[in-house]
Design a protein around this motif. Sequence first.
Motif, PDB file in Angstrom:
ATOM      1  N   GLY A  75       2.333  12.802  -1.250  1.00  0.00           N
ATOM      2  CA  GLY A  75       3.545  12.543  -0.754  1.00  0.00           C
ATOM      3  C   GLY A  75       4.655  11.637  -1.837  1.00  0.00           C
ATOM      4  N   PHE A 119      -0.932  -1.093 -13.214  1.00  0.00           N
ATOM      5  CA  PHE A 119       0.522  -0.546 -13.023  1.00  0.00           C
ATOM      6  C   PHE A 119       1.463  -1.571 -13.018  1.00  0.00           C
ATOM      7  CE2 PHE A 119       2.212   2.395  -9.292  1.00  0.00           C
ATOM      8  CZ  PHE A 119       3.479   2.546  -9.992  1.00  0.00           C
ATOM      9  N   VAL A 128      -2.149   7.467   6.527  1.00  0.00           N
ATOM     10  CA  VAL A 128      -1.427   8.404   5.480  1.00  0.00           C
ATOM     11  C   VAL A 128      -2.533   8.815   4.573  1.00  0.00           C
ATOM     12  CG1 VAL A 128       0.891   7.400   5.504  1.00  0.00           C
ATOM     13  CG2 VAL A 128      -0.590   6.501   4.023  1.00  0.00           C
ATOM     14  N   LEU A 133      -1.249  18.844   4.402  1.00  0.00           N
ATOM     15  CA  LEU A 133      -0.019  18.021   4.718  1.00  0.00           C
ATOM     16  C   LEU A 133       1.198  19.065   5.164  1.00  0.00           C
ATOM     17  CD1 LEU A 133      -0.103  15.242   1.993  1.00  0.00           C
ATOM     18  CD2 LEU A 133      -0.459  15.116   4.416  1.00  0.00           C
ATOM     19  N   LEU A 142      -5.504  12.044   8.970  1.00  0.00           N
ATOM     20  CA  LEU A 142      -4.009  12.018   9.571  1.00  0.00           C
ATOM     21  C   LEU A 142      -4.323  11.799  11.088  1.00  0.00           C
ATOM     22  CD1 LEU A 142      -2.930  15.064   7.935  1.00  0.00           C
ATOM     23  CD2 LEU A 142      -2.145  12.771   7.370  1.00  0.00           C
ATOM     24  N   GLY A 197      -1.774   8.616  -1.980  1.00  0.00           N
ATOM     25  CA  GLY A 197      -1.878   9.393  -3.463  1.00  0.00           C
ATOM     26  C   GLY A 197      -0.971  10.641  -3.287  1.00  0.00           C
ATOM     27  N   PRO A 206       0.747  -1.136  -0.086  1.00  0.00           N
ATOM     28  CA  PRO A 206       0.116   0.093  -0.057  1.00  0.00           C
ATOM     29  C   PRO A 206       0.711   1.159   0.013  1.00  0.00           C
ATOM     30  CG  PRO A 206      -0.441  -1.033   2.190  1.00  0.00           C
ATOM     31  CD  PRO A 206       0.581  -1.960   1.154  1.00  0.00           C
ATOM     32  N   LEU A 207       2.168   1.162   0.409  1.00  0.00           N
ATOM     33  CA  LEU A 207       2.846   2.534   0.354  1.00  0.00           C
ATOM     34  C   LEU A 207       3.409   2.627  -0.934  1.00  0.00           C
ATOM     35  CD1 LEU A 207       4.705   2.602   3.641  1.00  0.00           C
ATOM     36  CD2 LEU A 207       2.682   3.651   2.987  1.00  0.00           C
ATOM     37  N   HIS A 208       3.273   1.783  -2.023  1.00  0.00           N
ATOM     38  CA  HIS A 208       3.966   1.460  -3.216  1.00  0.00           C
ATOM     39  C   HIS A 208       2.399   1.566  -4.307  1.00  0.00           C
ATOM     40  CE1 HIS A 208       6.669   1.438  -6.537  1.00  0.00           C
ATOM     41  NE2 HIS A 208       6.894   0.206  -6.623  1.00  0.00           N
ATOM     42  N   GLY A 209       2.501   0.564  -5.175  1.00  0.00           N
ATOM     43  CA  GLY A 209       1.521   0.604  -6.159  1.00  0.00           C
ATOM     44  C   GLY A 209       0.189   0.645  -5.931  1.00  0.00           C
ATOM     45  N   VAL A 234       5.893  16.324   6.390  1.00  0.00           N
ATOM     46  CA  VAL A 234       5.542  15.510   4.999  1.00  0.00           C
ATOM     47  C   VAL A 234       6.660  16.440   4.095  1.00  0.00           C
ATOM     48  CG1 VAL A 234       4.306  14.833   3.064  1.00  0.00           C
ATOM     49  CG2 VAL A 234       3.405  14.969   5.749  1.00  0.00           C
ATOM     50  N   ASN A 287       1.118  12.390  -6.016  1.00  0.00           N
ATOM     51  CA  ASN A 287       1.555  11.364  -6.921  1.00  0.00           C
ATOM     52  C   ASN A 287       0.818  10.816  -7.904  1.00  0.00           C
ATOM     53  OD1 ASN A 287       0.569   8.848  -5.683  1.00  0.00           O
ATOM     54  ND2 ASN A 287       1.772   9.619  -3.928  1.00  0.00           N
ATOM     55  N   VAL A 288       1.413   9.924  -8.772  1.00  0.00           N
ATOM     56  CA  VAL A 288       0.670   9.153 -10.002  1.00  0.00           C
ATOM     57  C   VAL A 288      -0.433   8.606  -9.304  1.00  0.00           C
ATOM     58  CG1 VAL A 288       1.961   7.079  -9.504  1.00  0.00           C
ATOM     59  CG2 VAL A 288       1.238   7.636 -11.756  1.00  0.00           C
ATOM     60  N   ASP A 289      -0.768   8.024  -7.980  1.00  0.00           N
ATOM     61  CA  ASP A 289      -1.626   7.228  -7.663  1.00  0.00           C
ATOM     62  C   ASP A 289      -2.975   8.158  -7.284  1.00  0.00           C
ATOM     63  OD1 ASP A 289      -0.402   4.949  -8.061  1.00  0.00           O
ATOM     64  OD2 ASP A 289       0.858   5.101  -6.241  1.00  0.00           O
TER      65      ASP A 289
END
Length: 434
Positions: free
Chosen positions: A315, A393, A310, A357, A305, A313, A268-271, A363, A369-371
């Motif tokens: 950061g 992805f 988090v 943020l 938060l 999408g 979940p912290l990546h794709g 942060v 980001n892309v997501d």
Amino acid sequence: MILKEKIAAQLPEWRERVRKLVSENGDMVVDQVTVKQIYGGMRSAKVLVTDISYVDPNEGIRFRGYTIPELLKLLPKAEGSKFPLAGSLYYLLLVGEIPSFVEAMEVENAWKARGVIPPFVFETLRAMPEDTHPMTMFSQAIVSLQHESVFARRYQQGMQREDYWEAALADALNLTAKLPAIAAYIYNIKYGDGGFVSPDPDLDWAANFAHMIGFDSPEYMELSRLYFFLHSDHESGNVSAHTTHLVGSSLADVYYACAAGINGLAGPLHGLANQESLRWVLNLREEFGRNPGTEELEKFAWDTLNSGQVIPGYGHAVLRLPDPRYTAQLEFGREYMPNDEIFKLIEELYDVVPKVLQELGKVKNPWPNVDAISGTLQYHYGMREFDFYTVLFGVSRILGVTANLVWARALGQPLERPKSLTTKMLEDIVVKAK
Ligand code: CMX
């Protein structure tokens, strides 16, 4: 095959360049590593090399030196399409040059010739429990193809080191050729009527994915082309790219290495953040209704938060600006779905979340980001199964990581094996230094 010839022609110069750099400057200090970096996930530690792509913190990704807007203009496209052929991007990643239309089509045609999936892969996927996550199925399908590895077979036969890259390239083409059909089959058995839809020989690699899941509209085909272009590579330090590289460095073949990378992408912290991000936006609408105001958006962000989560999408470990991959998708949305309510909400969140943020204070990159948007575009066209988004992805990411694997073998990159210390050793280093 043109890719092989083009890479082979460059190899003597590249090998000499690397040999000279290392033999004449091998002891030169490039960077220092701090205690914070060792305990902090090695952020920014400059210990990897790739010439396929580079992420500048203040500019974003460049593929082989070109920005996303440049490539959207320069790369050859299918007739009537505004977005690059996946074959043109793969050519660029592997060869380092913008291909002509004919060269891009050679890659597309090579994929068509290699795209048939052995029936046992379908049987393997069907045998998995119904509630299996599609990323597990995707990873499983990739590793199940390993028995076809040209690299593994030739290695057993005593292949010479300088030939590794050719075998890796054969594996890379064989695997990437099959990805759209594998992903489509997973989608169909999990969410559709379970059938296999044959690829349309007149469609390109990316559009064929759309066709095989039954999303035949020209607009969704355009989105597929954009999506598979944008997610392909993001230099070498991200989890999926680094994992693939690490596993490949043991001379495990492309299939083992890519399955490992896909497993990393599933975090979940990546794709997986793309599915989490859309879920977060839909939860927001559930709590505050279809048209939440700025104060409600702020409250929802703070509630997230304050509950210790988090905001998905937002950061990034490297980027310090709105991700150009986000911006490219935003532009797509503005053109094709300006009145979509969720898309409009995504635009509104852009004005709210970064401020929240920033106020949080810790942060480093408050920007999307892309997501933050990719799921919204899929949702608009009717792909409502969030769990599947990371497979999309993954299909794209394998283009980037396999290009890296080919070049890592071509340039003789060795087994990756950094050194670990104990906490006591670090404490002793600190005491001694003081
Ligand atoms: N929401 C809340 N807190 C965030 C945050 C966000 N979106 N982004 C960073 N932070 C927090 C971190 O968790 C960290 O907190 P602690 O010090 O308490 O651990 C602090 O801010 C500093 O983090 P950072 O240096 O700014 O960011 P990292 O390099 O550690 O992490 C990333 C980067 C992407 C994991 C992080 O920004 C995040 O968790 N984002 C949300 C998940 C996400 O969108 N991931 C997808 C990234 C793109 C991709 O790989 O696909």
